[in-house]
Scaffold this active site. Structure first.
Site, short mmCIF file in Angstrom:
data_model
loop_
_atom_site.label_atom_id
_atom_site.label_comp_id
_atom_site.label_asym_id
_atom_site.label_seq_id
_atom_site.Cartn_x
_atom_site.Cartn_y
_atom_site.Cartn_z
N ARG A 93 -4.59 6.66 -1.37
CA ARG A 93 -3.26 6.88 -2.11
C ARG A 93 -2.89 8.18 -2.37
NH1 ARG A 93 -1.30 3.56 -7.40
NH2 ARG A 93 0.63 5.10 -7.13
N ASN A 147 -1.92 -4.19 -1.01
CA ASN A 147 -0.61 -3.28 0.15
C ASN A 147 -0.78 -2.75 1.04
OD1 ASN A 147 1.74 -3.45 -1.63
ND2 ASN A 147 1.14 -3.04 -3.62
N CYS A 169 3.90 -10.09 -4.35
CA CYS A 169 4.80 -9.03 -4.94
C CYS A 169 4.64 -9.32 -6.54
CB CYS A 169 5.77 -7.91 -4.34
SG CYS A 169 5.82 -6.90 -5.10
N ASP A 170 4.30 -8.14 -7.55
CA ASP A 170 4.99 -8.27 -8.87
C ASP A 170 6.04 -7.78 -8.90
OD1 ASP A 170 3.71 -6.12 -8.85
OD2 ASP A 170 2.49 -6.41 -10.09
N HIS A 200 9.43 -5.30 -1.74
CA HIS A 200 10.13 -3.13 -2.25
C HIS A 200 11.24 -3.14 -1.09
CE1 HIS A 200 5.84 -2.58 -3.53
NE2 HIS A 200 6.18 -3.73 -4.22
N TYR A 273 11.88 -0.51 -5.68
CA TYR A 273 11.41 0.87 -4.87
C TYR A 273 12.50 1.27 -4.38
CZ TYR A 273 6.66 0.40 -5.88
OH TYR A 273 5.47 0.04 -6.23
N ARG A 293 1.41 9.81 -8.19
CA ARG A 293 1.59 8.73 -8.97
C ARG A 293 -0.57 8.76 -9.03
NH1 ARG A 293 2.02 5.76 -14.04
NH2 ARG A 293 1.47 3.79 -12.98
P1 NAD Z 1 -8.97 -0.32 -7.06
O1 NAD Z 1 -9.06 0.87 -5.93
O2 NAD Z 1 -8.29 0.30 -8.58
O3 NAD Z 1 -9.06 -1.83 -6.64
C1 NAD Z 1 -9.23 -1.48 -5.48
C2 NAD Z 1 -10.99 -2.43 -5.60
O4 NAD Z 1 -10.78 -2.98 -3.69
C3 NAD Z 1 -11.82 -1.34 -4.66
O5 NAD Z 1 -13.02 -1.25 -5.87
C4 NAD Z 1 -12.31 -0.97 -4.02
O6 NAD Z 1 -13.84 -0.79 -4.14
C5 NAD Z 1 -12.02 -2.58 -2.92
N1 NAD Z 1 -11.77 -2.47 -2.01
C6 NAD Z 1 -11.72 -1.50 -1.29
N2 NAD Z 1 -11.21 -2.27 0.45
C7 NAD Z 1 -12.26 -3.52 0.43
C8 NAD Z 1 -12.48 -3.93 1.34
N3 NAD Z 1 -12.32 -4.10 2.26
N4 NAD Z 1 -13.32 -5.50 0.74
C9 NAD Z 1 -13.98 -5.19 -0.68
N5 NAD Z 1 -13.16 -4.95 -1.41
C10 NAD Z 1 -12.56 -3.54 -0.98
O7 NAD Z 1 -6.79 0.30 -6.58
P2 NAD Z 1 -5.38 -1.23 -7.49
O8 NAD Z 1 -4.80 0.10 -8.62
O9 NAD Z 1 -6.23 -1.66 -8.58
O10 NAD Z 1 -4.58 -2.03 -6.51
C11 NAD Z 1 -5.60 -2.34 -5.77
C12 NAD Z 1 -4.77 -3.72 -4.96
O11 NAD Z 1 -3.70 -4.26 -5.49
C13 NAD Z 1 -3.79 -1.98 -4.49
O12 NAD Z 1 -3.79 -3.03 -3.25
C14 NAD Z 1 -2.63 -2.63 -5.16
O13 NAD Z 1 -1.98 -1.90 -4.02
C15 NAD Z 1 -2.09 -3.38 -5.00
N6 NAD Z 1 -1.15 -3.95 -6.27
C16 NAD Z 1 0.15 -4.61 -5.07
C17 NAD Z 1 0.88 -4.92 -5.87
C18 NAD Z 1 1.84 -6.10 -5.41
O14 NAD Z 1 2.67 -6.27 -5.97
N7 NAD Z 1 1.12 -6.78 -4.51
C19 NAD Z 1 0.44 -4.83 -8.04
C20 NAD Z 1 0.08 -3.89 -8.14
C21 NAD Z 1 -1.34 -3.96 -7.00
C1 G6P Z 2 4.24 -2.21 -8.78
C2 G6P Z 2 4.66 -2.61 -7.13
C3 G6P Z 2 3.39 -3.02 -6.63
C4 G6P Z 2 2.30 -1.48 -6.98
C5 G6P Z 2 2.41 -1.06 -7.97
C6 G6P Z 2 2.16 0.21 -7.91
O1 G6P Z 2 3.54 -3.14 -9.66
O2 G6P Z 2 4.56 -3.83 -6.77
O3 G6P Z 2 3.23 -3.21 -5.24
O4 G6P Z 2 1.30 -0.88 -6.19
O5 G6P Z 2 3.41 -1.68 -8.70
O6 G6P Z 2 1.75 0.93 -9.56
P1 G6P Z 2 0.32 1.55 -9.91
O7 G6P Z 2 0.87 2.26 -11.35
O8 G6P Z 2 -0.23 1.82 -9.47
O9 G6P Z 2 1.88 2.92 -9.82
MN MN Z 3 4.50 -4.92 -5.09
#
Ligand code: NAD
Ligand code: G6P
Ligand code: MN
Length: 450
Positions: A93, A147, A169-170, A200, A273, A293
């Site tokens: 990231r 994501n 998405c949240d 987004h 976004y 970030r």
């Molecule tokens: P993080 O890095 O703390 O956690 C991600 C975990 O995924 C890690 O423990 C990593 O080892 C694991 N991982 C990676 N590849 C993998 C695979 N192929 N199989 C199994 N596990 C795997 O990240 P985070 O900040 O907690 O975010 C987690 C995910 O959630 C990210 O993709 C983030 O963008 C997403 N997210 C999405 C939204 C949304 O609105 N859609 C909101 C918040 C977070």
């Molecule tokens: C929002 C978005 C997610 C994104 C996150 C990033 O919740 O909907 O898609 O992953 O923000 O937050 P962060 O705190 O990791 O920058």
């Molecule tokens: Mn999102």
């Protein structure tokens, strides 16, 4: 009430404890028999899993809890996968954000070149998880936060058209919490919204209270002046309070910047976004290319979650510990409940358009309100959207389609076209320079591009 088996994929995620806690808090409304965590990084998952095990032993000993890095064990005998993997973790990231910035272009997790890079990493592993789910628990649903959701959703539509996967998405519900504060309402379930766009990349066109009263004028008046922030609520808030892990520094700026995005279309309210697409020059000027970030998250949320987990393990007790639940966790649990118990809750989900937005192609993955029941989402009708939004959406949806083309065809040209078409990237020359750096940085994750 039927008890369900839930597996959380990305067990080592910073958001896992919040989801587990939220599942515990909702145990009466959504009873759970088995709860499993799964990650492909054993070392990262361990402290989170162990802390959750201790928490569950104290708060919900009836849940059978386990954790694993073995896909067969993880994906067998489950009803729901709640997925949130980050392919490449924060290390990648950071590069997604810093490489474009080095070229004077916005560096962002899900938008522009950074989002494209992340998309080319995420598609394969997310599809692989769907394969595991269909092999070991063919009736299960995957609720997927991983994501960049829009690109992942387009890949799912093409590669796994009949799979039981819902991409979510949240951000909209995050903004609903801010709108709730603006209105002085108790709950964001006290109003209904009509929202449309891509992930987004969307706009609210209607917000009404339960009696049907139009709340848009009041909210718009506030946003015009303050963005999505009610200043009094945040000024005095100590920095370690609820919501603050996610809602700090750069997020505050983002919430305020919505004011300038909203000015472009006085009738609607924008997703935060959109600032990256509409004010990219401002964003670059206000970014620190050496501290993005990703660094902020590693120094705050990641640090706090793992410190808390380690404290719980050390004390061998959850007593007095504080994991955060927030809208993020509520949303995915409500979605699982809606499918499991046919609540018909109205939720914003990423689904195939199929005419919901009448002047956008059927095959675009859009984020719109849906009613949710045992057969998944039933999208509501949005109708035609204005030229400004339509133009932007067609452009951005094309970028997302080109990214999936590039992944499927291993095509350098499609990837270059995707970057060049992005509203965030000023020229094809810059697009190429950034792409070449991204290829180098992502060589362990992307398919080869020829
Ligand atoms: P993080 O890095 O703390 O956690 C991600 C975990 O995924 C890690 O423990 C990593 O080892 C694991 N991982 C990676 N590849 C993998 C695979 N192929 N199989 C199994 N596990 C795997 O990240 P985070 O900040 O907690 O975010 C987690 C995910 O959630 C990210 O993709 C983030 O963008 C997403 N997210 C999405 C939204 C949304 O609105 N859609 C909101 C918040 C977070
Ligand atoms: C929002 C978005 C997610 C994104 C996150 C990033 O919740 O909907 O898609 O992953 O923000 O937050 P962060 O705190 O990791 O920058
Ligand atoms: Mn999102």
């Amino acid at each position: 009430m039927k008890k369900h088996n839930v597996m959380i994929a990305g067990g080592g995620s910073t958001f896992t404890p919040g989801i587990v806690l939220m599942l515990v808090e909702n145990i009466d409304k959504f009873p759970i028999k088995k709860l499993k965590l799964y990650d492909n990084d054993e070392e990262r998952q361990y402290p989170i899993a162990k802390a959750c095990e201790i928490m569950l032993r104290e708060k919900a000993p009836e849940i059978e809890f386990s954790y694993t890095v073995d896909p067969e064990e993880a994906f067998s005998d489950i009803d729901f996968v709640m997925a949130h993997i980050r392919v490449g973790k924060y290390e990648m990231r950071e590069l997604d954000e810093k490489i474009p910035l080095k070229h004077g272009v916005v560096g962002q997790e899900t938008c522009g070149p950074g989002g494209i890079a992340y998309g080319l990493r995420s598609i394969g592993p997310v599809i692989e998880m769907i394969d595991y789910m269909e092999k070991y628990s063919p009736n299960a649903w995957m609720l997927n936060y991983s994501n960049p959701a829009s690109i992942v959703a387009e890949a799912c539509r093409r590669i796994k058209p009949n799979s039981k996967v819902i991409n979510i998405c949240d951000m909209p519900i995050g903004i609903h919490s801010r709108i709730k504060e603006i209105l002085g309402f108790k709950s964001d379930k006290d109003f209904d919204v009509m929202y449309y766009g891509l992930n987004h990349f969307g706009w609210w066109k209607e917000i009404r209270d339960k009696a049907g009263k139009d709340l848009m004028p009041q909210i718009i008046n506030h946003v015009k002046e303050f963005g999505y922030i009610v200043p009094e609520l945040y000024e005095e808030k100590p920095n370690d309070n609820r919501e603050t892990w996610r809602f700090q520094n750069s997020w505050m700026d983002t919430m305020v910047k919505a004011r300038d995005v909203q000015a472009l279309d006085p009738q609607t309210l924008p997703n935060t976004y959109l600032k990256y697409y509409l004010y990219p020059d401002y964003e670059v000027e206000h970014s620190n290319p050496d501290y993005t970030r990703a660094n902020e998250v590693m120094d705050s949320r990641e640090k706090m979650v793992f410190e808390t987990a380690n404290k719980i393990i050390e004390k061998n007790s959850f007593d007095g510990a504080d994991f955060e639940t927030c809208g993020h966790a509520t949303f995915i649990v409500d979605l699982a409940r809606a499918i499991a118990f046919n609540t018909k809750e109205r939720m914003l989900l990423i689904v195939q358009n199929n005419g919901s937005i009448s002047n956008i192609d059927d095959d675009v993955m859009v984020e719109i309100p849906c009613l949710v029941g045992p057969n998944g989402p039933e999208p509501l009708n949005v109708g035609p959207i204005p030229t400004f939004q339509k133009g932007l959406i067609v452009q951005q949806a094309s970028v997302e389609k080109l990214v999936v083309d590039a992944w499927q065809e291993h095509s350098y040209i499609k990837a270059w076209q995707a970057l060049s078409l992005s509203q965030i990237v000023p020229s094809a020359k810059k697009a190429k320079d950034i792409l070449d750096d991204l290829i180098e940085a992502n060589k362990d994750y992307w398919p080869p591009l020829n």
